[in-house]
Design an enzyme around this catalytic site. Structure first.
Site, PDB file in Angstrom:
ATOM      1  N   GLU A  97       0.820  -1.212   0.000  1.00  0.00           N
ATOM      2  CA  GLU A  97       0.000   0.000   0.000  1.00  0.00           C
ATOM      3  C   GLU A  97       0.855   1.265   0.000  1.00  0.00           C
ATOM      4  OE1 GLU A  97      -3.106   0.453  -0.577  1.00  0.00           O
ATOM      5  OE2 GLU A  97      -3.650  -1.654  -0.622  1.00  0.00           O
ATOM      6  N   TYR A 157      -6.465   6.260   4.784  1.00  0.00           N
ATOM      7  CA  TYR A 157      -6.592   5.294   3.686  1.00  0.00           C
ATOM      8  C   TYR A 157      -5.759   4.037   3.954  1.00  0.00           C
ATOM      9  CZ  TYR A 157      -5.746   2.704  -0.495  1.00  0.00           C
ATOM     10  OH  TYR A 157      -5.616   1.654  -1.363  1.00  0.00           O
ATOM     11  N   ASP A 185      -9.530   6.179  -1.549  1.00  0.00           N
ATOM     12  CA  ASP A 185      -8.513   6.881  -2.327  1.00  0.00           C
ATOM     13  C   ASP A 185      -9.179   7.501  -3.554  1.00  0.00           C
ATOM     14  OD1 ASP A 185      -9.030   4.740  -3.998  1.00  0.00           O
ATOM     15  OD2 ASP A 185      -6.941   4.081  -4.164  1.00  0.00           O
TER      16      ASP A 185
END
Length: 343
Positions: A39, A122, A140
């Site tokens: 991520e 996020y 996002d």
């Protein structure tokens, strides 16, 4: 706000994702550390670019412990070319916090995971939902684009406060039993089908629940105001080699753009920049030769670079390094481009 057809929307999205998802290396694990790394790498960077970096990173740092112990220069060398290097430094700091404060186990709740360095709303939601299957929002740009069209949301997504609207929408829509596939499905939909221009609505698994599709103008959403104006700076870069074949290098400051990365001496372009370079670094320069001219674009800044090679005599100690030593240093992309040209 209550949305109609929530159960059908969930089912269509989750089934589509589980059948159609791309085969990506971080989708072969539920290890929260490995999901975290993926991520962080995927922020600001395309999937195709990330895959080889992720694989190499996992070979060198398969565990939190190995990443926590790594010298920063070795870590940055693995990040070299990915850009936004503060991501790597924050990742390492966050991993160290997990070892010190949570016994080496990545927290499985938003309150604790959000305390870790570099983890915003996020990334927290992505790790919690993908690794732990917790029904947490992970909003996002892709998710905002998809949901602005599905739910007909006209608020400006460039404004930070708008994100709250989408986070609340995800909390209501998310499949409590398949949170991982639901959130990844939204992301995948935005990446493959619901693109910024020319969305492929006929291939979309949730088009019958999509307000923008039914109204015939999905391209008009999301609403997004223009970004800040780009700043331009011109630099002269000097590759200076001494009689012993060593090259003058310098390390950038520990804070700011490209912190701690290595570079060839670089000055803002001016009529007398070569003279300033010689005076500042206490070198005597011989005939210079232009190597290459290029521009490098950051998010809010463009460098216009003229790079020169020259033989030098040094009168003071500096960072004069052999080519073998330079190969081991983490360098930003513009410097790598120059290095490749002179190699």
């Amino acid at each position: 706000m209550k949305y109609p057809y929530v159960a059908e929307f969930r089912q269509s999205l989750v089934e589509w994702f589980e059948e159609e998802k791309r085969d990506l290396p971080w989708r072969h694990t539920k290890d929260p550390y490995k999901i975290w790394v993926s991520e962080v790498m995927l922020q600001q960077t395309r999937v195709d670019t990330v895959i080889p970096y992720y694989n190499r990173f996992m070979e060198s740092f398969p565990t939190l412990e190995l990443l926590a112990e790594a010298p920063q220069e070795y870590l940055l060398k693995h990040w070299e070319g990915l850009g936004y290097y503060s991501r790597a430094r924050n990742l390492q700091a966050g991993v160290r916090e997990v070892l010190e404060n949570y016994g080496g186990i990545v927290p499985d709740n938003r309150h604790e995971i959000s305390k870790l360095k570099g983890i915003g709303p996020y990334t927290a939601g992505a790790i919690l939902s993908i690794a732990y299957n917790k029904p947490e929002h992970a909003v996002d740009g892709n998710v905002m684009r998809v949901l602005s069209r599905v739910l007909n949301i006209h608020e400006d997504i460039a404004l930070p406060k708008t994100k709250k609207i989408f986070e609340e929408a995800v909390e209501e829509l998310i499949d409590p039993h398949n949170a991982s596939s639901f959130n990844q499905g939204l992301m995948e939909l935005g990446a493959l089908i619901c693109s910024p221009t020319s969305p492929k609505c006929l291939l979309c698994p949730v088009r019958e629940y999509c307000t923008a599709f039914n109204e015939g103008e999905p391209e008009k959403l999301p609403v997004k105001t223009k970004k800040v104006k780009m700043k331009h700076i011109s630099y002269d870069v000097f590759v200076c080699e001494d009689e012993e074949g060593r090259i003058l290098m310098e390390q950038r400051p520990a804070v700011g753009l490209l912190a701690n990365m290595w570079q060839f001496p670089m000055l803002e372009q001016a009529e007398d920049s070569l003279l300033k370079f010689a005076q500042h670094y206490k070198v005597e320069t011989q005939a210079q030769q232009e190597i290459l001219t290029f521009k490098h674009v950051f998010s809010h800044l463009t460098w216009h670079v003229n790079a020169y090679y020259m033989k030098c005599k040094s009168f003071e100690k500096g960072e004069w390094l052999t080519r073998e030593q330079i190969e081991l240093l983490p360098m930003p992309v513009p410097m790598l481009k120059i290095w490749q040209a002179i190699k």
